[in-house]
Design an enzyme around this catalytic site. Structure first.
Site, PDB file in Angstrom:
ATOM      1  N   HIS A   1      -8.230   7.434   0.659  1.00 26.80           N
ATOM      2  CA  HIS A   1      -8.120   5.973   0.623  1.00 26.80           C
ATOM      3  C   HIS A   1      -6.677   5.508   0.482  1.00 26.80           C
ATOM      4  O   HIS A   1      -6.318   4.454   1.018  1.00 26.80           O
ATOM      5  CB  HIS A   1      -8.989   5.405  -0.494  1.00 26.80           C
ATOM      6  CG  HIS A   1     -10.448   5.461  -0.178  1.00 26.80           C
ATOM      7  ND1 HIS A   1     -11.010   4.770   0.872  1.00 26.80           N
ATOM      8  CD2 HIS A   1     -11.469   6.144  -0.754  1.00 26.80           C
ATOM      9  CE1 HIS A   1     -12.305   5.021   0.927  1.00 26.80           C
ATOM     10  NE2 HIS A   1     -12.608   5.850  -0.042  1.00 26.80           N
TER      11      HIS A   1
ATOM     12  N   TYR B   1      -4.131  -3.875 -16.955  1.00 25.97           N
ATOM     13  CA  TYR B   1      -4.858  -2.986 -17.863  1.00 25.97           C
ATOM     14  C   TYR B   1      -4.105  -1.665 -18.026  1.00 25.97           C
ATOM     15  O   TYR B   1      -3.900  -1.179 -19.151  1.00 25.97           O
ATOM     16  CB  TYR B   1      -6.270  -2.721 -17.354  1.00 25.97           C
ATOM     17  CG  TYR B   1      -6.982  -1.652 -18.156  1.00 25.97           C
ATOM     18  CD1 TYR B   1      -7.685  -1.981 -19.301  1.00 25.97           C
ATOM     19  CD2 TYR B   1      -6.911  -0.308 -17.780  1.00 25.97           C
ATOM     20  CE1 TYR B   1      -8.310  -0.993 -20.069  1.00 25.97           C
ATOM     21  CE2 TYR B   1      -7.522   0.686 -18.529  1.00 25.97           C
ATOM     22  CZ  TYR B   1      -8.226   0.335 -19.668  1.00 25.97           C
ATOM     23  OH  TYR B   1      -8.824   1.308 -20.421  1.00 25.97           O
TER      24      TYR B   1
ATOM     25  N   LYS C   1     -12.102  -3.219 -21.155  1.00 25.61           N
ATOM     26  CA  LYS C   1     -12.082  -2.193 -20.117  1.00 25.61           C
ATOM     27  C   LYS C   1     -13.466  -1.922 -19.541  1.00 25.61           C
ATOM     28  O   LYS C   1     -13.608  -1.531 -18.380  1.00 25.61           O
ATOM     29  CB  LYS C   1     -11.484  -0.895 -20.655  1.00 25.61           C
ATOM     30  CG  LYS C   1     -12.294  -0.205 -21.728  1.00 25.61           C
ATOM     31  CD  LYS C   1     -11.565   1.049 -22.190  1.00 25.61           C
ATOM     32  CE  LYS C   1     -12.320   1.744 -23.313  1.00 25.61           C
ATOM     33  NZ  LYS C   1     -11.605   2.922 -23.792  1.00 25.61           N
TER      34      LYS C   1
ATOM     35  N   LYS D   1       0.822  -1.211   0.000  1.00 25.63           N
ATOM     36  CA  LYS D   1       0.000   0.000   0.000  1.00 25.63           C
ATOM     37  C   LYS D   1       0.858   1.264   0.000  1.00 25.63           C
ATOM     38  O   LYS D   1       0.430   2.302  -0.505  1.00 25.63           O
ATOM     39  CB  LYS D   1      -0.947   0.009   1.208  1.00 25.63           C
ATOM     40  CG  LYS D   1      -1.854  -1.208   1.264  1.00 25.63           C
ATOM     41  CD  LYS D   1      -2.504  -1.460  -0.073  1.00 25.63           C
ATOM     42  CE  LYS D   1      -3.056  -2.867  -0.178  1.00 25.63           C
ATOM     43  NZ  LYS D   1      -3.418  -3.210  -1.565  1.00 25.63           N
TER      44      LYS D   1
ATOM     45  N   THR E   1     -15.471  -2.228 -14.103  1.00 26.37           N
ATOM     46  CA  THR E   1     -16.404  -1.879 -13.031  1.00 26.37           C
ATOM     47  C   THR E   1     -17.149  -3.109 -12.549  1.00 26.37           C
ATOM     48  O   THR E   1     -17.387  -3.287 -11.347  1.00 26.37           O
ATOM     49  CB  THR E   1     -17.400  -0.808 -13.503  1.00 26.37           C
ATOM     50  OG1 THR E   1     -16.684   0.326 -13.983  1.00 26.37           O
ATOM     51  CG2 THR E   1     -18.301  -0.369 -12.356  1.00 26.37           C
TER      52      THR E   1
END
Length: 314
Positions: free
Chosen positions: A149, A187, A204, A123, A208
Site C-alpha cells: 500500500h 496520535y 486510541k 505519499k 478504528t
C-alpha cells in the site's frame, strides 16, 4: 523482438506525455512514470531486503525526537492539504454529488491542481514510516500489505493526477484520507513523546472507528454515481476503483474490529501505557494512504507472567 519492445515502450511513453494534463506537467515527479516507479521500486528493495540486512547486527536506533518532529510535521502538512481541498472546491463550489473534472484555467482550478499534486507527493514523504521501522528493527511490522500500500498508493495516484489533476468527485477520498491523517499522526506524535502523555491517549480505541467512518463516507459518496439519472464524469474508471478500494478496506477493518474488540475482547484498559519507542500497548488499526496499521505490541501481566501478543502493521 527487443527492438520492437523498446519501440512500443517509447510509443507508450510518448502517448502518456501527450496526454499529461499541461497544468500538472511541470511539477516534480510528473514528467513520466519511470522516475516515480524507480523510486518506489528502490523503496521496496531497501525496506524488504537491504535495510533489514544492514540492521541485522546493529542495535535498534532510539528515534523518539525524530518521530515526534516527523509526526507533528505530518499533522501540519495534512492539515494544510485538507484546507486547500476545501478552499479549491469541496468547501466552496462543489455540490458533493456529480462534480466533474474541471478543464478550465481559473485560479481556483490551479489551486486544486496544486493540492492534488501535494497529496500525491505526500505519499512519498510517508515512505519515512517504513524507514523508522527498519532503523528501529521493527521488521515484523513491514508486512506485504504495508509495503504494497505504501508503494501502490503513490503509483496509482500518479496516473490519476497525470490525467485528471482536477478530479471533481474523484478527489473526495483524498480529502477524507488527509483529514484522518491529521488525527492519526497527532496520535503517533503524542505516543512517541513517552509515558507522560499516556493520559492524553485515552481515545486510541476510537481510531478504528474513525477509519471505518472514513470508508463508509468514501463509499457512500462515490456510490452516488451508480444511482444518478445522469452523471457525465469524464473518467468512470476512477469511480469504480475508488468504490472497490473503500469497500475492501471497510471489510478489512470490520474484521479487525471483530477479531480485536469483540472476539478477542482487547478493549484498552486503564492499565495500558504507551512505550517509549512510540508504540502503544493495545493494537489500533489505522490507515495511512490506504495502509493498514495495527500499532505496537500488546502486553498484559497475569499472576506474575507476561503474555506477549505481537500485532503487525500492514
Amino acid at each position: 523482438m527487443l527492438r520492437e519492445a523498446v519501440s512500443n515502450m517509447l510509443k507508450l511513453y510518448s502517448s502518456l506525455h501527450s496526454r499529461t494534463d499541461p497544468r500538472i506537467r511541470d511539477y516534480p515527479l510528473m514528467q513520466g512514470p519511470i522516475q516515480m516507479t524507480t523510486i518506489l521500486l528502490a523503496y521496496i528493495v531497501l525496506s524488504v531486503y537491504i535495510g533489514p540486512r544492514l540492521m541485522a547486527n546493529r542495535k535498534p536506533f532510539r528515534l523518539n525526537t525524530a518521530m515526534i518532529v516527523y509526526n507533528l510535521s505530518m499533522v501540519l502538512l495534512n492539515g494544510y492539504i485538507v484546507y486547500e481541498f476545501l478552499m479549491s472546491g469541496w468547501g466552496t463550489t462543489y455540490t458533493w454529488r456529480c462534480d466533474l473534472i474541471d478543464t478550465s484555467e481559473s485560479p481556483q482550478t490551479f489551486r486544486m491542481v496544486r493540492v492534488a499534486w501535494l497529496f500525491y507527493f505526500s505519499k512519498f514523504i510517508e515512505l519515512i514510516d517504513t524507514v523508522f521501522f527498519v532503523l528501529r528493527k521493527k521488521q515484523n511490522q513491514i508486512t506485504f500489505l504495508h509495503v504494497f500500500h505504501h508503494s501502490f498508493m503513490p503509483w496509482t495516484w500518479w496516473w490519476g493526477v497525470t490525467l485528471t489533476p482536477v478530479g471533481g468527485m474523484g478527489s473526495f477520498h483524498a480529502l477524507v484520507n488527509s483529514t484522518v491523517h491529521v488525527i492519526m499522526y497527532f496520535y503517533y506524535g503524542l505516543s512517541a513523546a513517552g509515558p507522560r502523555f499516556q493520559k492524553y491517549l485515552w481515545w486510541k480505541k476510537y481510531m478504528t472507528a474513525i477509519q471505518l467512518t472514513q470508508f463508509v463516507l468514501v463509499s457512500i459518496h462515490i456510490s452516488q454515481y451508480y444511482f444518478m439519472e445522469k452523471c457525465d464524469y469524464q473518467v468512470p474508471l476512477w469511480i469504480h476503483l475508488i468504490w472497490m478500494y473503500g469497500v475492501f478496506f471497510f471489510l478489512l477493518f470490520s474484521n479487525f474490529w471483530i477479531q480485536a474488540y469483540i472476539k478477542g475482547k482487547r478493549l484498552p484498559t486503564t492499565e495500558d501505557k504507551p512505550k517509549q519507542n512510540g508504540s502503544a500497548n493495545e493494537p489500533i488499526a489505522v490507515v495511512s494512504n490506504g495502509k493498514h496499521l495495527e500499532n505496537g505490541s500488546a502486553h498484559r501481566h497475569t499472576n506474575g507472567k507476561i503474555l506477549l501478543g505481537k500485532v503487525k502493521e500492514i
